[in-house]
Design a protein around this motif. Structure first.
Motif, PDB file in Angstrom:
ATOM      1  N   PRO A   1     -12.824   4.237   5.557  1.00  0.00           N
ATOM      2  CA  PRO A   1     -12.268   3.263   5.275  1.00  0.00           C
ATOM      3  C   PRO A   1     -13.250   1.924   4.594  1.00  0.00           C
ATOM      4  CG  PRO A   1     -11.828   3.913   7.533  1.00  0.00           C
ATOM      5  CD  PRO A   1     -12.749   4.971   6.853  1.00  0.00           C
ATOM      6  N   THR A   2     -12.839   1.549   3.491  1.00  0.00           N
ATOM      7  CA  THR A   2     -13.703   0.790   2.836  1.00  0.00           C
ATOM      8  C   THR A   2     -13.238  -0.805   2.542  1.00  0.00           C
ATOM      9  OG1 THR A   2     -14.583   2.772   1.609  1.00  0.00           O
ATOM     10  CG2 THR A   2     -14.693   0.927   0.446  1.00  0.00           C
ATOM     11  N   VAL A   3     -14.197  -1.686   2.573  1.00  0.00           N
ATOM     12  CA  VAL A   3     -13.982  -2.992   2.000  1.00  0.00           C
ATOM     13  C   VAL A   3     -15.159  -3.273   0.922  1.00  0.00           C
ATOM     14  CG1 VAL A   3     -13.811  -5.509   2.773  1.00  0.00           C
ATOM     15  CG2 VAL A   3     -13.114  -3.541   4.396  1.00  0.00           C
ATOM     16  N   ILE A   4     -14.634  -3.833  -0.134  1.00  0.00           N
ATOM     17  CA  ILE A   4     -15.460  -4.263  -1.090  1.00  0.00           C
ATOM     18  C   ILE A   4     -15.143  -5.555  -1.431  1.00  0.00           C
ATOM     19  CG2 ILE A   4     -16.063  -3.581  -3.617  1.00  0.00           C
ATOM     20  CD1 ILE A   4     -15.546  -0.697  -3.058  1.00  0.00           C
ATOM     21  N   SER A   5     -16.250  -6.391  -1.554  1.00  0.00           N
ATOM     22  CA  SER A   5     -16.114  -7.620  -2.049  1.00  0.00           C
ATOM     23  C   SER A   5     -16.729  -8.073  -3.645  1.00  0.00           C
ATOM     24  CB  SER A   5     -17.126  -8.622  -1.074  1.00  0.00           C
ATOM     25  OG  SER A   5     -17.089  -9.961  -1.344  1.00  0.00           O
ATOM     26  N   ASP A   6     -16.628  -9.252  -3.784  1.00  0.00           N
ATOM     27  CA  ASP A   6     -16.833  -9.551  -5.174  1.00  0.00           C
ATOM     28  C   ASP A   6     -16.194  -8.819  -6.370  1.00  0.00           C
ATOM     29  OD1 ASP A   6     -18.560 -11.245  -3.591  1.00  0.00           O
ATOM     30  OD2 ASP A   6     -20.446 -10.871  -5.155  1.00  0.00           O
ATOM     31  N   VAL A   7     -14.866  -8.486  -6.075  1.00  0.00           N
ATOM     32  CA  VAL A   7     -14.212  -7.606  -6.954  1.00  0.00           C
ATOM     33  C   VAL A   7     -13.478  -8.686  -8.066  1.00  0.00           C
ATOM     34  CG1 VAL A   7     -11.938  -6.341  -7.335  1.00  0.00           C
ATOM     35  CG2 VAL A   7     -13.750  -5.724  -5.378  1.00  0.00           C
ATOM     36  N   LYS A   8     -13.372  -8.348  -9.226  1.00  0.00           N
ATOM     37  CA  LYS A   8     -12.904  -9.087 -10.298  1.00  0.00           C
ATOM     38  C   LYS A   8     -11.792  -8.354 -10.889  1.00  0.00           C
ATOM     39  CE  LYS A   8     -16.509 -12.094 -10.214  1.00  0.00           C
ATOM     40  NZ  LYS A   8     -16.951 -11.703  -8.934  1.00  0.00           N
ATOM     41  N   SER A   9     -10.854  -9.307 -11.531  1.00  0.00           N
ATOM     42  CA  SER A   9      -9.693  -8.849 -12.018  1.00  0.00           C
ATOM     43  C   SER A   9      -9.782  -7.715 -13.145  1.00  0.00           C
ATOM     44  CB  SER A   9      -8.659 -10.010 -12.437  1.00  0.00           C
ATOM     45  OG  SER A   9      -9.458 -10.819 -13.128  1.00  0.00           O
ATOM     46  N   GLU A  10     -10.669  -7.468 -13.838  1.00  0.00           N
ATOM     47  CA  GLU A  10     -10.828  -6.636 -14.594  1.00  0.00           C
ATOM     48  C   GLU A  10     -11.285  -5.255 -14.286  1.00  0.00           C
ATOM     49  OE1 GLU A  10     -12.783  -9.049 -14.530  1.00  0.00           O
ATOM     50  OE2 GLU A  10     -14.731  -8.684 -14.820  1.00  0.00           O
ATOM     51  N   MET A  11     -11.640  -5.038 -13.022  1.00  0.00           N
ATOM     52  CA  MET A  11     -11.919  -3.635 -12.277  1.00  0.00           C
ATOM     53  C   MET A  11     -10.773  -2.869 -12.103  1.00  0.00           C
ATOM     54  SD  MET A  11     -14.950  -5.019  -9.885  1.00  0.00           S
ATOM     55  CE  MET A  11     -16.206  -6.241 -10.014  1.00  0.00           C
ATOM     56  N   LEU A  12     -10.798  -1.557 -12.121  1.00  0.00           N
ATOM     57  CA  LEU A  12      -9.882  -0.671 -12.046  1.00  0.00           C
ATOM     58  C   LEU A  12      -9.328  -0.974 -10.338  1.00  0.00           C
ATOM     59  CD1 LEU A  12     -11.457   2.849 -13.161  1.00  0.00           C
ATOM     60  CD2 LEU A  12      -9.661   1.455 -14.145  1.00  0.00           C
ATOM     61  N   LEU A  13     -10.063  -1.460  -9.397  1.00  0.00           N
ATOM     62  CA  LEU A  13      -9.645  -1.633  -8.174  1.00  0.00           C
ATOM     63  C   LEU A  13      -8.379  -2.552  -8.366  1.00  0.00           C
ATOM     64  CD1 LEU A  13     -12.593  -1.439  -5.631  1.00  0.00           C
ATOM     65  CD2 LEU A  13     -10.935  -0.004  -5.691  1.00  0.00           C
ATOM     66  N   SER A  14      -8.664  -3.491  -9.118  1.00  0.00           N
ATOM     67  CA  SER A  14      -7.495  -4.488  -9.241  1.00  0.00           C
ATOM     68  C   SER A  14      -6.470  -4.386 -10.094  1.00  0.00           C
ATOM     69  CB  SER A  14      -8.219  -5.890  -9.771  1.00  0.00           C
ATOM     70  OG  SER A  14      -9.198  -6.534  -9.047  1.00  0.00           O
ATOM     71  N   ARG A  15      -6.648  -3.325 -11.313  1.00  0.00           N
ATOM     72  CA  ARG A  15      -5.391  -3.229 -12.209  1.00  0.00           C
ATOM     73  C   ARG A  15      -4.647  -2.083 -11.964  1.00  0.00           C
ATOM     74  NH1 ARG A  15      -6.165  -7.182 -14.812  1.00  0.00           N
ATOM     75  NH2 ARG A  15      -3.876  -6.870 -15.194  1.00  0.00           N
TER      76      ARG A  15
ATOM     77  N   ILE B   1      -4.479   1.932  -6.104  1.00  0.00           N
ATOM     78  CA  ILE B   1      -5.474   2.733  -5.442  1.00  0.00           C
ATOM     79  C   ILE B   1      -5.147   3.856  -4.785  1.00  0.00           C
ATOM     80  CG2 ILE B   1      -7.632   2.611  -3.998  1.00  0.00           C
ATOM     81  CD1 ILE B   1      -7.458  -0.713  -4.488  1.00  0.00           C
ATOM     82  N   PHE B   2      -4.090   3.876  -4.039  1.00  0.00           N
ATOM     83  CA  PHE B   2      -3.485   4.748  -3.019  1.00  0.00           C
ATOM     84  C   PHE B   2      -4.480   5.524  -2.185  1.00  0.00           C
ATOM     85  CE2 PHE B   2       0.400   7.148  -2.576  1.00  0.00           C
ATOM     86  CZ  PHE B   2       1.345   6.205  -2.823  1.00  0.00           C
ATOM     87  N   GLY B   3      -5.396   4.749  -1.543  1.00  0.00           N
ATOM     88  CA  GLY B   3      -6.202   5.028  -0.711  1.00  0.00           C
ATOM     89  C   GLY B   3      -6.940   3.975   0.185  1.00  0.00           C
ATOM     90  N   PRO B   4      -7.966   4.494   1.184  1.00  0.00           N
ATOM     91  CA  PRO B   4      -8.346   3.403   2.104  1.00  0.00           C
ATOM     92  C   PRO B   4      -9.294   2.477   1.777  1.00  0.00           C
ATOM     93  CG  PRO B   4      -9.347   5.608   2.603  1.00  0.00           C
ATOM     94  CD  PRO B   4      -8.438   5.826   1.305  1.00  0.00           C
ATOM     95  N   VAL B   5      -9.110   1.818   0.525  1.00  0.00           N
ATOM     96  CA  VAL B   5     -10.038   0.903   0.109  1.00  0.00           C
ATOM     97  C   VAL B   5      -9.561  -0.394  -0.161  1.00  0.00           C
ATOM     98  CG1 VAL B   5     -11.695   0.357  -1.809  1.00  0.00           C
ATOM     99  CG2 VAL B   5     -11.352   2.627  -1.051  1.00  0.00           C
ATOM    100  N   ALA B   6     -10.073  -1.795   0.520  1.00  0.00           N
ATOM    101  CA  ALA B   6      -9.575  -2.942   0.334  1.00  0.00           C
ATOM    102  C   ALA B   6     -10.507  -3.545  -0.441  1.00  0.00           C
ATOM    103  CB  ALA B   6      -9.546  -3.635   1.811  1.00  0.00           C
TER     104      ALA B   6
END
Ligand code: ADP
Length: 442
Positions: free
Chosen positions: A315-329, A332-337
């Protein structure tokens, strides 16, 4: 057994269909534990969640057993005195239902129950990854006395079955839950025979936490929406947008809570995070996380495959994410916030709506004004305010924009399985009676 024989079922009275559905509901509830175990075995979700899904899935059958008796028509005032206009709702016909693996029972009952209630018969194509729960549910429908041919399950090549359902002129409706790409193909294919189509496709749910949120409520809600089913739901928070004033406090508390989640075999004591469905799912999550790290994001907890091996992911938390990253676009369908920071309400709404998806969104705030303002500005079919779990059989579930068409659950979930027909009747007004009536009145 005659497949596609929709005559017998549609000719029953609504009350009779209702009784069969109620019996099916009772049998599913009586086998709640076994069905839950089967689901955990083939899908991996923790047993408690699996049993919860059985109750949730069965609730659609109970609801539509009741709703079957309420397919009301209308009488419309005609434009001429010697005409009468009647509106009659009738079953659309044979329904093709293509379902995914993340809710092996509920995604079936959500479609099959309203279809049967309306008098339609159904051909189910369950996911090849979770066929056993589907077969068990179908077996219970037979035990409930639902006649052969009303509920059918077809296993095999997804493409072949999908093509056959779409090509058949007898199939009058396709209802699908799954990926946006497959949904678009089914919609295009259905044009050839002009079928009705319901689609419940991918989401990219924003979960917005304002400075004025109640931190505990926001934490609880975000954990529930993000990590249920190990993040493998289309309504899972895909982007956690946090206002700058509460950012550090929320990020710290959230990562601590996520770190303490017990990962393991779904039958294990206290396990709240099961494995992902397959290697492809793990690889996708890894690619997204690596993409974010390479572009400057910071892992607060997790961020790699779990030491348990197989398809477990931390189970994952990632900070400093930007809107151009795959995580935002992407979904995800997985345990990553992924956590993204915003300054103003306008910015949050803009970020939240900056996607082609429009299924679910969540807002955490204690301001009533802001609740309404933001909820209405969000371009999503479902909005949870201070609430992470909003799906229920009594409310219409469905997306806007490219997240889908049609609604499942509630009275609105019946519309997709009904044709609306009118009868205009012309009759001759009996002048003499009219005359006598008027005469008597004078
Ligand atoms: P997911 O990525 O969640 O598995 P899919 O859209 O691939 O989503 O799968 C959802 C359902 O659609 C499954 O039952 C799958 O077998 C089915 N499916 C996949 N491809 C096709 C296709 N080309 N035509 C019809 N059904 C398909």
């Amino acid at each position: 057994m005659e497949l596609f024989n929709d005559e017998a079922w549609s000719k029953l009275t609504a009350a009779e269909r209702s009784k069969y559905l109620r019996k099916w509901f009772d049998l599913i509830m009586a086998h709640k534990e076994e069905l839950g175990q089967l689901m955990t075995l083939e899908q991996g979700k923790p047993l408690k969640e699996a049993i919860g899904e059985v109750s949730y899935g069965a609730s659609f059958i109970e609801f539509y057993a009741e709703e079957a008796k309420r397919v009301y028509g209308d009488i419309i005032p005609a434009t001429l005195p010697d005409r009468r206009l009647f509106v009659l709702k009738q079953p659309i016909g044979v329904v093709g239902a293509i379902t995914p693996w993340n809710f092996p029972l509920a995604m079936i009952t959500r479609k099959v129950a309203p279809a049967l209630a309306c008098g339609c018969t159904v051909v189910i194509k369950p996911s090849e990854l979770t066929p056993l729960t589907a077969l068990a549910a179908a077996e219970l429908s037979i035990q409930a006395g639902i006649p052969p041919g009303a509920v059918n399950v077809v296993m095999g090549s997804a493409i072949d079955i999908g093509d056959a359902l779409v090509a058949s002129p007898k199939v009058r409706k396709i209802t699908f839950t799954g990926s946006t790409n497959v949904g678009k193909k089914l919609m295009a294919g259905s044009a050839k025979t002009v079928k009705k189509v319901s689609l419940e496709l991918g989401g990219n749910a924003p979960c917005i936490i304002f400075d004025d949120a109640d931190l505990d409520v926001a934490l609880k809600g975000t954990l529930a929406t993000k990590f249920r089913n190990s993040g493998q739901t289309c309504v899972c928070a895909n982007r956690v947008l946090v206002q700058e004033g509460i950012f550090d406090k929320f990020a710290n508390a959230f990562s601590k809570a996520v770190e303490s989640m017990k990962v393991g075999d779904g039958f294990g004591e206290g396990v709240v995070q099961g494995p992902l469905i397959n290697d492809a799912a793990v690889n996708k999550v890894e690619t997204f996380v690596q993409d974010a790290i390479s572009k400057g994001a910071k892992v607060l907890t997790g961020g790699k495959k779990h030491s348990l091996g197989m398809t477990f992911y931390e189970p994952t938390v990632i900070s400093d994410v930007k809107s151009e990253m795959l995580l935002s676009r992407e979904e995800i369908f997985g345990p990553v916030a992924p956590i993204l920071k915003f300054k103003t309400e306008e910015e949050a709404i803009h970020m939240a709506n900056d996607t082609n998806a429009g299924l679910a969104a969540y807002v955490f705030t204690t301001s009533i004004q802001r609740s309404w303002r933001v909820a209405e500005a969000l371009e999503y079919g479902l909005v949870g305010v201070n609430e992470g779990l909003i799906s229920t059989e009594v409310a219409p579930f469905g997306g806007v924009k490219q997240s889908g068409l049609g609604r499942e659950g509630s009275k609105y979930g019946m519309d997709d399985y009904l044709e609306v027909r009118i009868f205009q009747i012309f009759f001759r007004i009996y002048e003499k009676i009219k005359y006598i009536c008027l005469g008597n009145m004078s």
